[in-house]
Enzyme design. Structure first.
Site, PDB file in Angstrom:
ATOM      1  N   ARG A 190      36.921  37.826  29.592  1.00 61.15           N
ATOM      2  CA  ARG A 190      36.320  36.853  30.205  1.00 61.15           C
ATOM      3  C   ARG A 190      36.966  36.554  31.686  1.00 61.15           C
ATOM      4  NH1 ARG A 190      34.480  32.322  26.320  1.00 61.15           N
ATOM      5  NH2 ARG A 190      32.990  32.002  27.790  1.00 61.15           N
ATOM      6  N   LYS A 197      25.570  21.931  24.519  1.00 59.76           N
ATOM      7  CA  LYS A 197      27.025  21.876  25.299  1.00 59.76           C
ATOM      8  C   LYS A 197      27.111  22.735  26.565  1.00 59.76           C
ATOM      9  CE  LYS A 197      30.033  25.148  23.465  1.00 59.76           C
ATOM     10  NZ  LYS A 197      30.463  25.799  24.619  1.00 59.76           N
ATOM     11  N   CYS A 230      40.791  35.599  25.771  1.00 55.08           N
ATOM     12  CA  CYS A 230      40.173  34.536  24.810  1.00 55.08           C
ATOM     13  C   CYS A 230      39.773  35.630  23.614  1.00 55.08           C
ATOM     14  CB  CYS A 230      38.869  34.394  25.807  1.00 55.08           C
ATOM     15  SG  CYS A 230      37.579  33.547  24.955  1.00 55.08           S
ATOM     16  N   ILE A 260      27.496  41.942  25.575  1.00 53.01           N
ATOM     17  CA  ILE A 260      28.109  40.831  26.423  1.00 53.01           C
ATOM     18  C   ILE A 260      29.499  40.848  26.240  1.00 53.01           C
ATOM     19  CG2 ILE A 260      27.642  38.582  27.221  1.00 53.01           C
ATOM     20  CD1 ILE A 260      25.215  40.171  27.430  1.00 53.01           C
ATOM     21  N   ILE A 272      37.076  35.666  35.742  1.00 62.75           N
ATOM     22  CA  ILE A 272      36.401  34.834  36.636  1.00 62.75           C
ATOM     23  C   ILE A 272      36.329  35.685  38.187  1.00 62.75           C
ATOM     24  CG2 ILE A 272      36.628  32.835  35.184  1.00 62.75           C
ATOM     25  CD1 ILE A 272      38.771  31.940  37.242  1.00 62.75           C
TER      26      ILE A 272
HETATM   27  N1  EPU Z   1      32.160  38.492  33.690  1.00 62.39           N
HETATM   28  C1  EPU Z   1      32.767  39.024  34.699  1.00 62.39           C
HETATM   29  N2  EPU Z   1      33.312  38.479  35.604  1.00 62.39           N
HETATM   30  C2  EPU Z   1      33.069  37.031  36.173  1.00 62.39           C
HETATM   31  C3  EPU Z   1      32.326  36.276  34.920  1.00 62.39           C
HETATM   32  C4  EPU Z   1      31.920  37.091  33.961  1.00 62.39           C
HETATM   33  O1  EPU Z   1      32.925  40.372  34.515  1.00 62.39           O
HETATM   34  O2  EPU Z   1      33.525  36.509  36.787  1.00 62.39           O
HETATM   35  C5  EPU Z   1      31.709  39.145  32.383  1.00 62.39           C
HETATM   36  C6  EPU Z   1      32.142  38.643  31.168  1.00 62.39           C
HETATM   37  O3  EPU Z   1      33.480  39.201  30.747  1.00 62.39           O
HETATM   38  C7  EPU Z   1      31.191  38.980  30.152  1.00 62.39           C
HETATM   39  C8  EPU Z   1      29.871  38.720  31.122  1.00 62.39           C
HETATM   40  O4  EPU Z   1      30.322  38.978  32.248  1.00 62.39           O
HETATM   41  O5  EPU Z   1      31.117  40.170  29.824  1.00 62.39           O
HETATM   42  C9  EPU Z   1      28.953  37.631  30.889  1.00 62.39           C
HETATM   43  O6  EPU Z   1      29.962  36.527  30.827  1.00 62.39           O
HETATM   44  P1  EPU Z   1      29.325  35.042  31.508  1.00 62.39           P
HETATM   45  O7  EPU Z   1      29.962  34.742  32.414  1.00 62.39           O
HETATM   46  O8  EPU Z   1      27.993  35.010  31.419  1.00 62.39           O
HETATM   47  O9  EPU Z   1      29.788  34.166  30.172  1.00 62.39           O
HETATM   48  P2  EPU Z   1      30.373  32.723  30.433  1.00 62.39           P
HETATM   49  O10 EPU Z   1      29.612  31.920  31.580  1.00 62.39           O
HETATM   50  O11 EPU Z   1      31.796  32.535  30.248  1.00 62.39           O
HETATM   51  C10 EPU Z   1      28.647  31.403  29.007  1.00 62.39           C
HETATM   52  C11 EPU Z   1      28.503  30.637  27.699  1.00 62.39           C
HETATM   53  C12 EPU Z   1      29.135  31.300  26.507  1.00 62.39           C
HETATM   54  C13 EPU Z   1      27.996  32.449  26.447  1.00 62.39           C
HETATM   55  C14 EPU Z   1      27.917  33.372  27.579  1.00 62.39           C
HETATM   56  C15 EPU Z   1      26.991  34.308  27.300  1.00 62.39           C
HETATM   57  C16 EPU Z   1      29.163  28.448  28.692  1.00 62.39           C
HETATM   58  C17 EPU Z   1      30.107  27.099  29.006  1.00 62.39           C
HETATM   59  N3  EPU Z   1      29.495  29.443  28.137  1.00 62.39           N
HETATM   60  O12 EPU Z   1      30.102  31.889  29.124  1.00 62.39           O
HETATM   61  O13 EPU Z   1      29.125  30.421  25.472  1.00 62.39           O
HETATM   62  O14 EPU Z   1      28.463  32.952  25.102  1.00 62.39           O
HETATM   63  O15 EPU Z   1      27.624  32.476  28.887  1.00 62.39           O
HETATM   64  O16 EPU Z   1      25.759  33.772  27.251  1.00 62.39           O
HETATM   65  O17 EPU Z   1      28.108  28.387  29.403  1.00 62.39           O
HETATM   66  C18 EPU Z   1      29.807  29.275  23.696  1.00 62.39           C
HETATM   67  O18 EPU Z   1      29.149  28.347  23.767  1.00 62.39           O
HETATM   68  O19 EPU Z   1      30.458  29.368  22.598  1.00 62.39           O
HETATM   69  C19 EPU Z   1      29.920  30.428  24.774  1.00 62.39           C
HETATM   70  C20 EPU Z   1      31.093  31.402  24.401  1.00 62.39           C
END
Ligand code: EPU
Length: 427
Positions: free
Chosen positions: A125, A22, A120, A330, A127
């Site tokens: 989470r 996914k 969430c 995380i 961006i």
């Molecule tokens: N973070 C920030 N600022 C940002 C982005 C992230 O502070 O702009 C922080 C988040 O709050 C978190 C950490 O960085 O503490 C890591 O977040 P990341 O951005 O890596 O997560 P994501 O990209 O939103 C993806 C997966 C998640 C998975 C995480 C960690 C996708 C679509 N989602 O999320 O998958 O848990 O990486 O590996 O790729 C799932 O599939 O159910 C799922 C939640």
């Protein structure tokens, strides 16, 4: 699907095939925005987020063609005419990965309007790193009425150092940089296999990306990308989930069509717990029914132990002898399953980002809630149950033993008669 009824207590015997990832499919679909030509994606899983992303792309003007029959895992996306570069709140609030369209839209269309995702179940989470990175590539960003508006005549290459490792942030900016003028260097990037898979697709489309899968990614911007055909990698979280199911439920389960190379940290930990398995190039065969020993786990970015396997591991820990300390590094709020397991009889204490599990525990029936996509899968392992909504509630019924898990449209083929006859039905 509103409700699952699971008849548990039977061993898992047979072969189960893993779907496409996914989290690799979602950015690959967003990558189609970068070109006017069709992008053909194979091995797309049939899950809700994928359907949501299709709806999102269609709302922008994309043409989407779904394969049928034997090709039902194929999706062809053509973003020739993108009239509406906007991701509305209604869609973004149900799927946070919608923010993956931000970078591609501003790179190809020069503008994007994407709703901020909001809260969430598993944590804040934010961006901010996507936004900061796009600004470093020359985009002008404003935030108003819950929307992020980004614009740039043409993005220009830049030097991005992520303050924190982010998976979709790395993917979003990598896509944006493919069409930027000049070179972009990104440091402290996510090294997840899904990032590498996206880079493979983008390079097939004519991008010039090096270093994906390492902490530093270099992208030479090009003026145009073209169509491509790509097969999405297998879902490592689904594979790991089935391996744990096999270890918990007893029997002899082969998890096929996966990449054991993507499961390194998990398999190492399971070995420490006494789980018996054998890997081949594209499968893991796990035999259950062996004594399990407690082991501590800390979630980390890839190649560390995945946060998306933390909940499933906790289910295993309830059945392991001894004390397992599970640390979530995380996401800030990813222990909501712990209290639900406690209601089923598990002995778990949560303190901040650490959960301490005393096992083995005799589990018994209870209604439990599932708030996280990954969590409800884990809860199913624990015994017979009813899930009135995979995101809402799981109610266990009578009986002891472990549950059979059948997810999505999967079927388990017994290797011999008298094999798996556990059942899971939805209501
Ligand atoms: N973070 C920030 N600022 C940002 C982005 C992230 O502070 O702009 C922080 C988040 O709050 C978190 C950490 O960085 O503490 C890591 O977040 P990341 O951005 O890596 O997560 P994501 O990209 O939103 C993806 C997966 C998640 C998975 C995480 C960690 C996708 C679509 N989602 O999320 O998958 O848990 O990486 O590996 O790729 C799932 O599939 O159910 C799922 C939640």
């Amino acid at each position: 699907m509103d409700k699952f009824v699971i008849r548990g207590g039977n061993p898992l015997v047979g072969t189960i095939r893993v779907s496409g990832a996914k989290n690799a499919a979602l950015p690959a679909m967003a990558a189609a925005i970068l070109t006017e030509e069709p992008v053909i994606l194979e091995n797309i899983p049939d899950v809700r987020d994928i359907r949501t992303e299709r709806t999102l792309l269609v709302s922008m003007g994309a043409e989407v063609e779904l394969g049928y029959g034997r090709a039902h895992h194929r999706t062809t996306l053509c973003c020739r005419n993108l009239a509406n570069p906007e991701a509305a709140y209604e869609l973004v609030k149900t799927m946070r990965a919608s923010t993956l369209v931000l970078g591609p839209l501003v790179a190809r269309m020069g503008r994007a309007r994407v709703s901020q995702p909001g809260g969430c179940a598993i944590g804040a989470r934010p961006i901010d790193l996507h936004i900061k990175g796009l600004e470093q590539l020359g985009a002008t960003i404003t935030q108003d009425h819950g929307y992020i508006e980004a614009s740039a005549e043409r993005l220009r290459g830049g030097h991005i150092i992520f303050d924190k490792i982010t998976v979709t942030g790395t993917e979003d900016l990598m896509m944006a940089a493919t069409l930027a003028e000049g070179e972009t260097v990104m440091e402290n990037c996510a090294r997840e296999p899904e990032v590498s898979d996206l880079a493979v697709l983008l390079n097939k489309m004519g991008a010039r990306i090096e270093g994906a899968g390492t902490s530093t990614i270099r992208i030479q911007g090009v003026s145009k990308l073209h169509g491509a055909r790509h097969r999405i990698i297998p879902d490592r979280i689904e594979a790991g989930t089935f391996v744990i199911a096999g270890a918990l439920c007893g029997g002899d389960l082969t998890v096929s069509n996966c990449d054991p190379g993507h499961l390194g940290a998990l398999l190492k930990k399971l070995e420490e717990c006494g789980v018996q398995f054998k890997t081949s190039e594209n499968s893991v065969r796990v035999t259950g029914g062996h004594a399990l020993a407690a082991a501590d786990v800390s979630t980390e970015e890839y190649p560390g132990f995945p946060t998306d396997m933390q909940a499933q591991y906790m289910a295993l820990a309830t059945q392991a002898s001894g004390v397992s300390a599970i640390t979530e590094n995380i996401f800030e709020n990813r222990f909501m399953h712990a209290q639900e397991l406690v209601r089923m009889g598990a002995n778990i204490m949560v303190e901040g980002s650490r959960a301490v599990v005393h096992g083995p525990a005799q589990l018994s029936g209870a209604a439990v809630q599932c708030s996280d996509l990954r969590e409800w899968r884990r809860l199913i392992f624990c015994n017979e149950g009813v899930i009135p909504n995979p995101d809402v509630e799981l109610v266990r019924r009578n009986g002891e033993g472990h549950a059979l898990l059948l997810l999505q449209t999967k079927t388990l083929r017994p290797l011999e008669s008298g094999g798996a006859d556990s059942s899971l039905r939805s209501e």
